[in-house]
Design a protein around this motif. Structure first.
Motif, short mmCIF file in Angstrom:
data_model
loop_
_atom_site.label_atom_id
_atom_site.label_comp_id
_atom_site.label_asym_id
_atom_site.label_seq_id
_atom_site.Cartn_x
_atom_site.Cartn_y
_atom_site.Cartn_z
N ALA A 61 0.86 -1.18 0.00
CA ALA A 61 0.00 0.00 0.00
C ALA A 61 0.90 1.24 0.00
O ALA A 61 1.98 1.23 0.60
CB ALA A 61 -0.90 0.01 1.21
N SER A 77 -4.44 1.41 -1.93
CA SER A 77 -4.40 0.09 -1.32
C SER A 77 -3.51 -0.85 -2.12
O SER A 77 -3.24 -0.64 -3.30
CB SER A 77 -5.82 -0.49 -1.24
OG SER A 77 -6.65 0.33 -0.48
N THR A 169 -13.62 1.23 0.69
CA THR A 169 -12.16 1.07 0.65
C THR A 169 -11.48 1.70 1.86
O THR A 169 -10.32 2.09 1.80
CB THR A 169 -11.57 1.65 -0.65
OG1 THR A 169 -11.81 3.05 -0.69
CG2 THR A 169 -12.19 0.99 -1.87
N VAL A 170 -12.22 1.78 2.96
CA VAL A 170 -11.67 2.19 4.26
C VAL A 170 -12.18 1.20 5.30
O VAL A 170 -13.22 0.57 5.11
CB VAL A 170 -12.06 3.63 4.65
CG1 VAL A 170 -11.35 4.64 3.77
CG2 VAL A 170 -13.57 3.82 4.56
N SER A 201 -12.24 -8.33 4.30
CA SER A 201 -13.07 -7.74 3.26
C SER A 201 -14.16 -8.75 2.96
O SER A 201 -13.90 -9.83 2.43
CB SER A 201 -12.24 -7.46 2.01
OG SER A 201 -13.10 -7.07 0.94
N PHE A 221 -7.10 -1.93 6.31
CA PHE A 221 -7.29 -0.61 5.70
C PHE A 221 -7.15 0.47 6.75
O PHE A 221 -7.35 0.22 7.95
CB PHE A 221 -8.68 -0.51 5.06
CG PHE A 221 -8.80 -1.16 3.71
CD1 PHE A 221 -8.74 -0.41 2.55
CD2 PHE A 221 -8.98 -2.53 3.60
CE1 PHE A 221 -8.86 -1.01 1.31
CE2 PHE A 221 -9.09 -3.14 2.36
CZ PHE A 221 -9.03 -2.37 1.22
#
Length: 410
Positions: A61, A77, A169-170, A201, A221
């Protein structure tokens, strides 16, 4: 040939090589995601001084913004998790997608997958992040294919939706009710969900009055900001030399943390499990098992100068507090040097009991969950929480509902 051309050629070479690696590893599964990854210039969305070799590593990342304390609050990411999450969403041409957390490159890949008849909306709470994403998407040729807006996505985005997919995406501690309202009836919600400090995820789909998982991928994340932010509780345990060990609780923090005062001055205890693992073999589900079933579960960090820092290669940052004592996951050489044995080391007047409690969970994981199908996840909104749960199911309370984690039995 100028330097820019040489760099672009090298970037294309590294991108294709990485695409091959991600496909071979099973992260890229579909032709459309493969084509999207090969088409998008990943290096155009990271800071200009980022080496191409870092940009095109599978698990790297790249931080794009830090807060005043140096903590990462926005990043591009790792490539493996970006393609894995897009695969989890099961997108098709013409679909509409909401991306929560803007960086640019992920939105560009989404635009490639859904095609010119699809819709991609990227939302972030930070105006600096959205301005950067807008500028980079425009420069890369995606300005007319991705709409970027500044908003707190914990709330509904007026004038948009429903979406065939929502990709967060957090790191999210809970599922905002707005996400469920904006999701099409047959849509997919992909979210890096924090469950007692351990993240996956998870792809969720509707099942009558709740959501059930269709897949899960190990992921980490930067945490969510805004109304959906969740603050961990931290307890700093000083040693005799002015250094400290910190325990971080996602939930279930001790009612009386003062019981741990001076705990590092006690003799260390250790208990070993007899459970071994070969080098290079993942045991990420053990961490999730702890998060579900180990009382007082927390994350552990050790400052340089502490005894724990000196033995850093022999432990992992997972611990359990038991009253006036705490234990942490440790390993020692085993299997004639080809692996390690799991155990627990502990500090405190009742360190032996704390270490034993952790070892009992290691043994339970080995017997009941190891080398078996992955657990499944469900999200039950407030008002639809079941009165009884099946055997082998853990439950974690959230603000807007309940997460259940079901480990296969039998």
């Amino acid at each position: 040939m100028n330097d820019t051309t040489i760099d672009e050629a090298r970037a294309a070479e590294l991108r294709d090589k990485l695409a091959d690696e991600l496909k071979e590893a099973g992260y890229i599964k579909s032709a459309q995601v493969e084509a999207a990854f090969r088409a998008v210039p990943r290096h155009a969305f990271v800071p200009a001084d980022t080496p191409l070799e870092v940009t095109y590593q599978a698990d790297s990342a790249v931080v794009t913004k830090r807060d005043e304390y140096g903590v990462a609050i926005s990043s591009v990411s790792a490539a493996y998790i970006q393609v894995a999450m897009i695969e989890q969403a099961e997108l098709e041409p013409g679909m509409s997608v909401l991306e929560i957390g803007s960086g640019g490159v992920n939105a560009a890949m989404l635009a490639e997958v859904v095609g010119p008849d699809g819709q991609v909306l990227s939302v972030d709470i930070d105006p600096e992040v959205t301005a950067r994403a807008t500028e980079l998407l425009d420069a890369a040729g995606y300005g007319d294919r991705v709409k970027v807006i500044t908003a707190d996505a914990e709330h509904e985005i007026a004038g948009f939706g429903p979406f065939n997919a929502i990709i967060v995406t957090v790191g999210a501690w809970d599922l905002a009710p707005a996400w469920r309202r904006q999701l099409a009836p047959d849509g997919t919600l992909v979210v890096p969900l924090r469950m007692n400090g351990v993240s996956r995820s998870i792809a969720f789909r509707r099942a009558n009055d709740h959501l059930t998982s269709t897949s899960a991928v190990v992921a980490g994340f930067v945490p969510m900001q805004g109304a959906g932010q969740h603050i961990e509780r931290e307890f700093r345990l000083p040693d005799a030399h002015g250094h400290a060990v910190t325990l971080r609780f996602d939930s279930g923090a001790p009612d009386d943390p003062s019981l741990l005062n001076g705990v590092l001055a006690s003799d260390r205890s250790e208990v070993w499990s007899g459970v071994t693992v070969k080098h290079g073999v993942s045991f990420a589900d053990l961490h999730l098992w702890f998060a579900c079933f180990l009382p007082g579960f927390c994350k552990l960090a050790a400052e340089e100068g502490t005894d724990l820092a000196q033995e850093r290669k022999t432990w992992f940052p997972f611990a359990g507090v038991r009253g006036d004592s705490f234990a942490y996951l440790s390993v020692r050489p085993a299997m004639d040097g080809a692996g390690a044995e799991f155990g627990a080391r502990a500090y405190g007047p009742h360190g032996q009991e704390a270490a034993t409690a952790m070892v009992e969970q290691i043994q339970a994981w080995d017997k009941q969950a190891r080398n078996r199908p992955e657990p499944t996840f469900a999200y039950w909104p407030t008002g639809h929480i079941p009165a009884d749960l099946p055997e082998g199911t853990a439950a974690l309370n959230k603000t807007h509902g309940l997460v259940t984690i079901s480990w296969p039995t039998g």
